[in-house]
Enzyme design. Structure first.
Site, short mmCIF file in Angstrom:
data_model
loop_
_atom_site.label_atom_id
_atom_site.label_comp_id
_atom_site.label_asym_id
_atom_site.label_seq_id
_atom_site.Cartn_x
_atom_site.Cartn_y
_atom_site.Cartn_z
NE ARG A 105 48.42 34.67 38.03
CZ ARG A 105 47.57 35.74 37.95
NH1 ARG A 105 46.32 35.74 38.38
NH2 ARG A 105 47.88 36.81 37.24
CD GLU A 150 40.71 36.77 43.05
OE1 GLU A 150 39.35 37.02 43.05
OE2 GLU A 150 41.45 36.25 42.07
CG HIS A 175 41.48 34.93 31.67
ND1 HIS A 175 41.24 33.34 31.61
CD2 HIS A 175 41.46 35.17 32.87
CE1 HIS A 175 41.46 32.79 33.02
NE2 HIS A 175 41.45 34.03 33.53
CE1 TYR A 196 45.09 42.53 35.91
CE2 TYR A 196 45.11 44.11 33.94
CZ TYR A 196 44.44 43.65 35.11
OH TYR A 196 43.33 44.14 35.36
CG ASN A 245 44.47 39.08 40.04
OD1 ASN A 245 44.73 40.39 39.63
ND2 ASN A 245 43.11 39.10 39.62
CE1 TYR A 296 38.10 43.21 33.33
CE2 TYR A 296 39.87 42.73 35.11
CZ TYR A 296 38.71 42.37 34.29
OH TYR A 296 38.66 40.98 34.38
CE LYS A 297 44.28 45.32 38.90
NZ LYS A 297 44.11 43.98 39.68
#
Length: 331
Positions: free
Chosen positions: A220, A263, A190, A30, A222, A314-315
């Protein structure tokens, strides 16, 4: 920096040539990865990023899907009352830019507060008065804005030295809920993301956003992965798609069904209201298309193989990321 093109890009379909491939190395962690908007980013397949609001081949279908989602679940659009001026600010900021970027499809003509907006892709030719909700076809400025752009739309308001999510229309969320998050601050939203608090990524990102000047725009990327071309993977629809995660690793159709989900997030300080507009445009590309660009195939395979387990968990990809990586690297 020179770019090595693996394929003759003229033979690749637009969805591949314009795809915002997110990896710059063979591993991923990240980071804020913020850069100015409207900047061409070249890739091994082509390039992307010259506009803030991208209009592509999926435009009509995506907006039709948004309308269907909102009809089924009106909670996907939510705004606190004080955000109305910010929404109008977004309309008068984004639509003229869309018309400038797509002059053969859209036009924006304004005299005082009267506007004529034409969008041939939607067979739309309307007049409305800026600031008058009733003059819009939907009677709701946020609903109207969401009917014109493919991006999910979030508004952040700055107060008490924090950013607060005070409005949004989000129909294509990646495992989160606009209905749950409205009224929460940036840090609270977050906090479930692994590693970002320990590495102070969120505090740095919030400081950056609060320092944006009116009219400034950054972006940005993601990423995660999605099974099938499913844009709506919100928390509300979890029962419809979560089960596929445990079965896809043994499915012979894995390369066609598993999609890289990227994204492109635009971060804009609106010029009149001062609110921060957070646009989230979602792109999906199956592994079979990724594999048409050899450099992408190898790099994505390496990223998935190296990704730490807590990030893969998490993903939501931990059950099938090895199968996906093995397939990519086998090529």
């Amino acid at each position: 920096m020179s770019i090595t093109i693996d394929n003759d890009t003229a033979t690749l379909p637009d969805r591949i040539r314009r795809f915002p491939f997110p990896y710059t190395g063979d591993n991923y962690r990240y980071s804020a990865n913020v850069e100015p908007s409207r900047k061409l980013t070249e890739t091994e397949a082509g390039g992307w990023g010259t506009t803030v609001v991208d209009v592509d081949e999926f435009y009509v279908d995506d907006l039709k899907l948004r309308a269907e989602v909102l009809q089924r679940d009106p909670s996907r659009i939510n705004a606190l009352p004080h955000m109305r001026p910010a929404v109008w600010d977004a309309i008068t900021t984004l639509l003229p830019e869309m018309a400038e970027d797509n002059p053969d499809k859209m036009s924006w003509q304004r005299e005082g507060d009267r506007v004529r907006w034409r969008n041939t892709l939607l067979n739309l030719d309307i007049e409305f008065t800026v600031g008058d909700d009733a003059s819009l076809p939907t009677g709701d400025p946020l609903d109207f804005l969401g009917s014109q752009i493919q991006d999910d739309i979030v508004f952040l308001e700055q107060r008490d030295k924090q950013l607060w999510l005070d409005a949004g229309v989000v129909t294509f969320a990646a495992d989160w809920s606009i209905g749950f998050d409205v009224g929460m601050n940036f840090t609270e939203i977050h906090s479930p993301v692994p590693r970002v608090n320990e590495e102070k990524i969120i505090s740095r990102a919030q400081h950056f956003l609060m320092s944006l000047q009116p009219g400034e725009s950054y972006r940005r990327t993601n990423w995660t992965m999605t099974i099938d071309r499913r844009l709506d993977t919100s928390t509300e629809t979890y029962p419809q798609w979560a089960g596929d995660r445990s079965t896809i690793s043994t499915d012979p159709a894995l390369p066609e069904r598993v999609h890289l989900r990227v994204e492109v997030q635009q971060l804009i300080r609106l010029p009149r209201s001062g609110s921060i507009l957070f646009l989230i445009r979602t792109y999906l590309l199956p592994l079979t298309d990724i594999a048409q660009v050899p450099a992408w195939r190898r790099r994505m395979g390496e990223v998935l193989a190296e990704l730490p387990d807590d990030m893969a968990e998490y993903k939501g990809i931990i059950r099938y990321r090895k199968a996906a990586s093995d397939w990519l690297l086998s090529g």
